[in-house]
Design an enzyme around this catalytic site. Structure first.
Site, PDB file in Angstrom:
ATOM      1  N   HIS A  53       0.863  -1.180   0.000  1.00  0.00           N
ATOM      2  CA  HIS A  53       0.000   0.000   0.000  1.00  0.00           C
ATOM      3  C   HIS A  53       0.901   1.232   0.000  1.00  0.00           C
ATOM      4  CE1 HIS A  53      -3.082  -2.801   2.037  1.00  0.00           C
ATOM      5  NE2 HIS A  53      -3.386  -2.678   0.767  1.00  0.00           N
ATOM      6  N   GLU A  56       1.698   3.666   3.146  1.00  0.00           N
ATOM      7  CA  GLU A  56       2.225   3.080   4.384  1.00  0.00           C
ATOM      8  C   GLU A  56       3.745   3.112   4.310  1.00  0.00           C
ATOM      9  OE1 GLU A  56       0.289  -0.715   4.850  1.00  0.00           O
ATOM     10  OE2 GLU A  56      -1.703   0.160   4.604  1.00  0.00           O
ATOM     11  N   HIS A 149       3.488  -3.460   7.064  1.00  0.00           N
ATOM     12  CA  HIS A 149       2.432  -2.482   6.819  1.00  0.00           C
ATOM     13  C   HIS A 149       2.308  -1.527   7.996  1.00  0.00           C
ATOM     14  CE1 HIS A 149       0.176  -4.461   3.365  1.00  0.00           C
ATOM     15  NE2 HIS A 149       1.009  -5.422   3.727  1.00  0.00           N
ATOM     16  N   GLU A 212       1.438  -5.244  11.079  1.00  0.00           N
ATOM     17  CA  GLU A 212       0.903  -3.881  11.180  1.00  0.00           C
ATOM     18  C   GLU A 212       1.667  -3.199  12.309  1.00  0.00           C
ATOM     19  OE1 GLU A 212      -1.217  -2.640   9.118  1.00  0.00           O
ATOM     20  OE2 GLU A 212      -2.143  -4.390   8.162  1.00  0.00           O
TER      21      GLU A 212
END
Length: 332
Positions: A53, A56, A149, A212
């Site tokens: 993404h 990010e 991420h 994450e």
């Protein structure tokens, strides 16, 4: 080539496409795809990816710093590594994606959308990791895939990992590394999906995890000291140094239902400030889409990745149950 990120963002291939340092040989395969092989016998094979993404950016900066240290010969390398910056076009634009979310296109799902840069990119990444693992790995060599991420929303657990559906037990060494990287929670998927880590696990039997690591911010706005635990664990993994001691045992969550946006009538009954891992009591109406309703079925369920703006047919949220904890221990 000493700056993997800037070379990738330039859209041009480096003048020199391969080289050697005192510790390794490197080869540029494509924009954002760089292979590093230690001169000594490798202990395992590692795919390290970020920037799937494009908004990010902190994991991209961390990975670029580590790859730069390896290319400059400032750090030893103990494993074969395929370093991937997933969506260079989105990184240039500082957007999550341009037309399609690449992290929903793996496992051949790119064939179900129109021919575009992101469909071709998903195919190229599938081809790259297939070649990496099948052309140079010994059968008994461990395969890991760490996909880095940051999250769009705030979270009751700042750092957490999402593990894809896997019928095999996760290796102890892999789970220990995730704890050493400072993860506060692990989420276990119970169904297949189109993510990069599910593709590597299901297709190549890799131990894979979507990490994450904090909040999504633009280039230059990241406080990388907040990512110190993950960076130290990655440095130890790449160099073969001892891992830092885990500060805690990650809490474990299991996915129990998925909220899917089926039509333009979809409505998510959560505001934009709802954090990941917010808990809802049984019977709460979470979302509705025409006649379809999503309701909390267990005594308490926690939400993950609530996003009403996804494309039709995609996940607008996951509902989780914490394993081995009483209901009152869940975040609220």
């Amino acid at each position: 080539m000493h700056d993997f990120l800037q070379q990738t963002l330039s859209g041009e291939a480096p003048r020199q496409r391969c080289g050697e340092t005192p510790w390794l040989r490197w080869q540029w395969h494509d924009h954002g795809i760089l292979q590093l092989d230690p001169l000594s016998d490798p202990r395992q094979a590692l795919v390290l990816s970020a920037g799937i993404h494009g908004n990010e950016t902190a994991p991209v900066e961390i990975m670029n710093s580590l790859i730069g240290a390896l290319l400059r010969g400032e750090m030893a390398l103990r494993h074969r590594v395929l370093a991937i910056l997933g969506n260079p076009a989105a990184l240039r634009a500082n957007k999550r994606y341009l037309r399609h979310d690449v992290n929903r296109l793996f496992g051949g799902r790119w064939q179900q959308i129109d021919d575009c840069d992101e469909a071709r990119r998903a195919l190229r990444l599938e081809q790259a990791i297939e070649a990496f693992w099948l052309q140079g790995c010994k059968e008994d060599q461990p395969r890991w895939h760490l996909d880095l991420h940051t999250a769009i929303r705030g979270s009751w657990h700042t750092r957490f990992g999402v593990l894809p559906l896997n019928p095999q037990p996760w290796p102890d060494a892999f789970l220990h590394w995730l704890a050493a990287a400072g993860l506060e929670a692990l989420v276990y998927h119970t169904a297949p999906g189109g993510t990069f880590t599910h593709f590597s696990c299901a297709t190549f039997n890799a131990a894979s995890c979507t990490l994450e690591l904090g909040k999504a911010l633009p280039f230059g706005a990241n406080d990388l000291t907040q990512f110190a635990a993950a960076q130290q664990a990655l440095t130890a993994l790449l160099s073969g140094a001892p891992l830092p001691a885990p500060q805690q045992t990650p809490r474990r969550y299991r996915v129990v239902q998925q909220i899917t946006r089926l039509s333009e009538r979809f409505k998510l009954h959560m505001d934009a400030e709802t954090r990941n891992f917010t808990a809802f009591p049984q019977g709460t109406l979470l979302a509705e889409d025409g006649e379809t309703q999503y309701v909390v079925q267990q005594a308490r369920e926690c939400v993950l990745f609530p996003n009403p703006g996804v494309a039709l047919g995609l996940r607008a949220g996951l509902m989780l149950v914490e394993e081995g904890a009483p209901a009152e221990a869940l975040p609220r």
